[in-house]
Motif scaffolding. Structure first.
Motif: not given
Length: 204
Positions: A67-80, A156-163
């Motif tokens: 599960l990754l999150l689209l970080h509001a400040k960094a604007r990258l998909w990142l872990p919690a 901004h978003d979060l989603a599951w992604f395959g490895y």
């Protein structure tokens, strides 16, 4: 071991005892320990020019996904992940709290009784021009089967992604973090099942 009620002392104990998986991580481990020795406030957001943070890669081992999150400040998909707060008591507690808050999954557990998965140093987006770096201690959190995440105001978003299907844009370290998580689960011989997740983890 010193009381975990003191997050600075707990961080020193954790990183002093942690066995790094490779020479690069050992270099970082020593840098983190040295930083804490020179900064009594090193676990707090107010510490400049750097401070420790803690995060968790949330994994659903039954479905081979993260599960990754689209970080509001960094604007990258990142872990919690995020900063220590009063009452956390330890970096593992910080990582678990942040993972629960940012994912909306209340019954996460940390794998390996809260043993760090990986260390990382990266630019700090929290206080530009004041704090330059985050000394990030990254853990592995296991989600129960069919966990349904909920978006928080941190992202901004979060989603599951395959490895092998990680999104873009993301930080290079995320790929290394996912590889480290897969390696640890494989080394533990963890089967892809809910019982294994429950046995291997700790609520910290």
């Amino acid at each position: 071991m010193r009381s975990p009620a003191d997050p600075h002392a707990a961080a020193v104990d954790l990183l002093s005892d942690w066995i790094a998986p490779d020479p690069g991580q050992e270099v970082l481990r020593r840098e983190f320990v040295d930083f804490l020795a020179g900064h009594a406030d090193g676990v707090w957001r107010s510490c400049s020019p750097a401070h420790l943070t803690a995060g968790a890669l949330i994994v659903d081992p039954e479905r081979d996904r993260v599960l990754l999150l689209l970080h509001a400040k960094a604007r990258l998909w990142l872990p919690a992940g995020g900063h220590c707060e009063p009452g956390d008591g330890s970096l593992a507690a910080t990582a678990l709290r942040e993972a629960v808050e940012e994912s909306g999954i209340s019954d996460l557990v940390l794998h390996g009784d809260g043993t760090p998965l990986k260390l990382d140093r990266h630019p700090a987006p929290c206080r530009p021009g004041v704090a330059d770096e985050h000394f990030d201690v990254q853990f592995l959190a296991l989600a129960p089967p069919d966990a349904v995440p909920a978006l928080s105001d941190e992202s901004h978003d979060l989603a599951w992604f395959g490895y092998d299907e990680l999104p873009t844009p993301t930080a290079d370290d995320v790929h290394h973090l996912v590889a480290a998580a897969r390696g640890r689960l494989a080394a533990d011989g963890e089967p892809n099942g809910p019982g294994a997740a429950g046995r291997a983890g700790s609520p910290v």
